[in-house]
Motif scaffolding. Structure first.
Motif, PDB file in Angstrom:
ATOM      1  N   ARG A  26      36.321  18.261  26.886  1.00 48.83           N
ATOM      2  CA  ARG A  26      37.431  18.117  25.761  1.00 48.83           C
ATOM      3  C   ARG A  26      37.180  17.534  24.708  1.00 48.83           C
ATOM      4  O   ARG A  26      37.226  17.646  23.670  1.00 48.83           O
ATOM      5  CB  ARG A  26      38.317  17.337  26.631  1.00 48.83           C
ATOM      6  N   ALA A  27      35.976  16.384  24.800  1.00 48.90           N
ATOM      7  CA  ALA A  27      35.316  15.940  23.531  1.00 48.90           C
ATOM      8  C   ALA A  27      33.743  15.503  23.884  1.00 48.90           C
ATOM      9  O   ALA A  27      33.639  15.047  25.082  1.00 48.90           O
ATOM     10  CB  ALA A  27      36.214  14.859  23.229  1.00 48.90           C
ATOM     11  N   GLN A  28      32.972  15.601  22.932  1.00 49.50           N
ATOM     12  CA  GLN A  28      31.612  15.193  23.126  1.00 49.50           C
ATOM     13  C   GLN A  28      31.320  13.692  22.804  1.00 49.50           C
ATOM     14  O   GLN A  28      32.039  12.997  21.849  1.00 49.50           O
ATOM     15  CB  GLN A  28      30.844  15.912  21.873  1.00 49.50           C
ATOM     16  N   ILE A  29      30.917  13.205  23.886  1.00 48.57           N
ATOM     17  CA  ILE A  29      30.579  11.706  23.750  1.00 48.57           C
ATOM     18  C   ILE A  29      29.087  11.248  23.395  1.00 48.57           C
ATOM     19  O   ILE A  29      28.130  11.917  23.673  1.00 48.57           O
ATOM     20  CB  ILE A  29      30.604  10.899  25.308  1.00 48.57           C
ATOM     21  N   GLU A  30      29.016  10.475  22.113  1.00 53.63           N
ATOM     22  CA  GLU A  30      28.062   9.932  21.660  1.00 53.63           C
ATOM     23  C   GLU A  30      27.829   8.514  21.792  1.00 53.63           C
ATOM     24  O   GLU A  30      28.994   7.778  21.678  1.00 53.63           O
ATOM     25  CB  GLU A  30      28.003  10.329  20.258  1.00 53.63           C
ATOM     26  N   GLY A  31      26.543   8.120  21.908  1.00 56.38           N
ATOM     27  CA  GLY A  31      26.465   6.676  22.130  1.00 56.38           C
ATOM     28  C   GLY A  31      25.476   6.205  23.103  1.00 56.38           C
ATOM     29  O   GLY A  31      25.231   7.210  24.048  1.00 56.38           O
ATOM     30  N   GLU A  32      24.799   4.893  23.187  1.00 55.87           N
ATOM     31  CA  GLU A  32      24.111   4.481  24.300  1.00 55.87           C
ATOM     32  C   GLU A  32      24.948   4.157  25.306  1.00 55.87           C
ATOM     33  O   GLU A  32      25.391   2.758  25.374  1.00 55.87           O
ATOM     34  CB  GLU A  32      23.243   3.622  23.625  1.00 55.87           C
ATOM     35  N   LEU A  33      24.982   4.545  26.499  1.00 49.07           N
ATOM     36  CA  LEU A  33      25.865   4.222  27.614  1.00 49.07           C
ATOM     37  C   LEU A  33      24.624   4.235  28.854  1.00 49.07           C
ATOM     38  O   LEU A  33      24.020   5.219  29.176  1.00 49.07           O
ATOM     39  CB  LEU A  33      26.991   5.032  28.071  1.00 49.07           C
ATOM     40  N   PRO A  34      25.061   3.259  29.804  1.00 53.03           N
ATOM     41  CA  PRO A  34      24.382   3.407  31.014  1.00 53.03           C
ATOM     42  C   PRO A  34      25.004   4.639  31.727  1.00 53.03           C
ATOM     43  O   PRO A  34      25.818   5.323  31.492  1.00 53.03           O
ATOM     44  CB  PRO A  34      24.905   1.955  31.940  1.00 53.03           C
ATOM     45  N   GLU A  35      23.771   5.010  32.531  1.00 51.22           N
ATOM     46  CA  GLU A  35      24.188   6.454  33.042  1.00 51.22           C
ATOM     47  C   GLU A  35      25.604   6.281  34.138  1.00 51.22           C
ATOM     48  O   GLU A  35      26.137   7.450  34.076  1.00 51.22           O
ATOM     49  CB  GLU A  35      22.943   6.753  34.112  1.00 51.22           C
ATOM     50  N   ASP A  36      25.655   5.467  34.972  1.00 52.60           N
ATOM     51  CA  ASP A  36      26.977   5.532  35.876  1.00 52.60           C
ATOM     52  C   ASP A  36      28.203   5.367  34.882  1.00 52.60           C
ATOM     53  O   ASP A  36      29.214   5.882  34.969  1.00 52.60           O
ATOM     54  CB  ASP A  36      26.714   4.356  36.782  1.00 52.60           C
ATOM     55  N   LEU A  37      28.053   4.580  33.772  1.00 51.83           N
ATOM     56  CA  LEU A  37      29.270   4.623  32.967  1.00 51.83           C
ATOM     57  C   LEU A  37      29.430   5.803  32.068  1.00 51.83           C
ATOM     58  O   LEU A  37      30.437   6.386  31.935  1.00 51.83           O
ATOM     59  CB  LEU A  37      28.994   3.431  31.802  1.00 51.83           C
TER      60      LEU A  37
END
Length: 597
Positions: A26-37
């Motif tokens: 539904r939307a593209q997520i951008e950013g540095e996130l831990p894999e589980d998050l």
């Protein structure tokens, strides 16, 4: 038929393996996130198959997705986040959500604030211990809610049946990046139990229900006791549904005690079942079973069976009394007139039996448990067989008295389709045969099975079985043919017919033996949700001495197909004998419900 079923299973597996085209997020997520998050955020944002028509629609989707991202971040303990919804270029741009989760907050200084009177010291200590927070634990919302539930359950366990959780207070401190929960709990008063009150009309005797209660009048409330009463009633097997609950406060008696209210929905009084069967070994068979439920008002079952077949024909009745004289103790009594016709012997007789089975441990609807059974039986029969050496007809009029002592331990996870665990069964049957001669002997049988998954999802299972038996103080031909050991068939050594394994007389008649050994190894592989394939090796031996003769070991190999119905599989096995024996068929086909062991 086996090839056709296997081909169908392969086609189903291929169809399930075909990749499906995934819908876009539904939307593209951008950013540095831990894999589980990132996984949790992506799952919350979800997918859509509706195309974007304009920039307004793209911005709306980005804002909605950003709200979902914020909810996930807060629930996982990320409160210093930066979340920015945005859109890409063009008239129909892609929705974007830029995420900076920031540092993860941790739990600090959890405490319980009592609303109203504080419970006793034991309940207070149990509630505080049930929070189970450890230093530097992430401030996840699910952990906070779970801790509150554990604290309430710990208090309720100690007799405070009316305990409830008031709205909790949670302080999120950005200065030291902590989450400080305060749980507001109203414990109420300790509840003392009275007896059991049956509130529905029916055939069940209220006095019998009251005797199943695992508490005495005046005992403090324990939810496990109330749950155990419900399990005991359901375990009786004659009720469609059972509801057990603590009575409301309005039903408190003069001594401050509250009863437990039971509501039962009884099944129909009678059932009539008709069945038919056919096999190449036993021919055509038919049976009728009439069952009467709750005739005596104590969850009893009375069954009458009439069966006619070329091998085993009988007319009999069985009465079962669950929770007899003690919870989790079942009394069974039965009688039957029977006629058995096999290649080894013919037997006609009447018999009566009675036994008591005691289950140990908490009542459960699962198969796991330990059982001890003691019983006795008495049979008056006529057995016709061949003399071992002369091959002349031998008729025996016998009175057989048998005692039974059995132990069973079940640690498997399913009665019809086990994938983990093991089972052990042992039986000792002291027997006295009176007639032309008097012969006392002891029949011993023990078997065990084990189930080991070979992968994490238990799609491939390695199963093994071992069964041994011996007649102590019983020799061939003194022991009548009907009391000897035989092997061969679908539940024994596949690849061989019924009674086809073991020593034979000079005319190829199965002789039977004084000892038994059976073993099986089977690999089961689940192909799809409903189809399963199996490969197996069975082996067995029957000996004339108390120890089996391994030189006459019969070995069969084969493959099988299972179709799962939801509660258990239908099994089709095709097996061939590896060792040559007189008069064996080149292959055997077995069809039944449930796994082979």
């Amino acid at each position: 038929m086996a090839y056709a079923v296997a081909a169908s299973a392969a086609l189903c597996a291929y169809a399930h393996a075909m990749p499906a085209r995934a819908a876009p997020p539904r939307a593209q997520i951008e950013g540095e996130l831990p894999e589980d998050l990132r996984t949790a955020v992506t799952r919350a944002v979800g997918e859509t198959d509706r195309p974007i028509e304009n920039r307004f629609e793209a911005r709306r989707r980005a804002r909605d997705a950003a709200e979902d991202v914020i909810a996930v971040l807060r629930s996982e303990g990320y409160y210093a986040y930066v979340v920015e919804p945005d859109v890409g270029e063009g008239d129909a741009p892609r929705p974007l959500v830029r995420v900076q989760p920031g540092p993860r907050f941790v739990i600090a200084q959890p405490r319980i604030a009592w609303v109203g009177p504080q419970p006793d010291a034991a309940a207070t200590s149990a509630a505080e211990a049930a929070l189970e927070f450890h230093p530097a634990q992430p401030g996840r919302a699910a952990d906070v809610v779970g801790a509150e539930g554990r604290a309430v359950a710990a208090i309720q366990k100690r007799g405070y049946a009316d305990v409830r959780a008031e709205p909790r207070e949670v302080i999120v401190d950005h200065a030291d990046r902590t989450v400080r929960p305060t749980f507001r709990i109203a414990a109420g008063d300790v509840v003392r139990l009275n007896g059991v009150r049956l509130v529905t009309d029916g055939r069940t005797d209220p006095r019998w229900v009251s005797r199943l209660a695992p508490w005495r009048a005046g005992d403090a409330y324990d939810p496990e006791d109330v749950g155990e009463l419900e399990r005991r009633l359901l375990d009786a097997g004659v009720f469609e549904s059972v509801t057990v609950a603590l009575a409301p406060r309005a039903m408190i008696d003069e001594q401050g005690r509250r009863p437990v209210v039971v509501s039962l929905a009884e099944r129909k009084r009678r059932t009539l079942e008709v069945g038919a069967s056919y096999s190449t070994e036993e021919g055509l068979g038919a049976e009728v079973r009439w069952t009467r439920y709750n005739w005596l008002g104590r969850a009893d079952t009375l069954g009458v069976l009439a069966r006619a077949s070329s091998v085993d024909s009988r007319l009999g009745a069985t009465l079962t009394l669950p929770h007899w004289r003690h919870p989790q103790q079942t009394f069974t009594a039965g009688s039957a007139a029977y006629r058995v016709r096999t290649d080894a012997y013919d037997e006609t007789g009447v018999g009566v039996r009675a036994d008591v089975t005691r289950r140990f441990g908490r009542t459960s609807f699962l198969t796991q448990g330990s059982y001890v059974t003691v019983g006795a039986s008495l049979d008056l029969s006529r057995t016709d067989e061949l003399r071992v050496r002369e091959l002349t007809p031998l008729g025996r009029d016998l009175l057989t008295a048998t005692l039974l002592a059995a132990f069973a331990l079940d640690r498997s996870d399913d009665p019809l389709d086990p994938r983990r665990g093991w089972r052990v069964n042992t039986r000792a049957e002291p027997t006295l045969i009176a007639g032309d001669d008097t012969l006392p002997f002891l029949r011993l049988v023990g078997d065990g099975t084990i189930y080991r998954p070979l992968d994490q999802d238990a799609r491939t299972v390695l199963a093994g079985r071992l069964r041994v038996g011996s007649l102590v103080n019983g020799s061939i031909p003194d022991v009548p043919a009907s009391r000897r050991f035989y092997a061969g068939g679908g539940g024994s050594v596949r690849g061989f017919g019924y009674q086809a394994v073991g020593p034979r007389l000079a005319d190829n008649t199965p002789q039977g033996g004084a000892s038994l050994l059976e073993t099986s190894v089977e690999v089961r592989r689940q192909i799809t949700r409903t189809w399963e394939l199996a490969a197996f090796v069975d082996a067995g031996a029957v000996g004339t001495d108390q120890i089996p003769d391994f030189s006459d070991l019969a070995v069969g190999v084969g493959v099988g197909v299972r179709y799962h119905l939801g509660f258990g599989p239908i099994r089709v096995d095709v097996a061939v004998p590896v060792t040559d024996r007189r008069g064996d068929s080149p292959f055997q086909i077995y069809v039944s419900l449930g796994q082979s062991f």
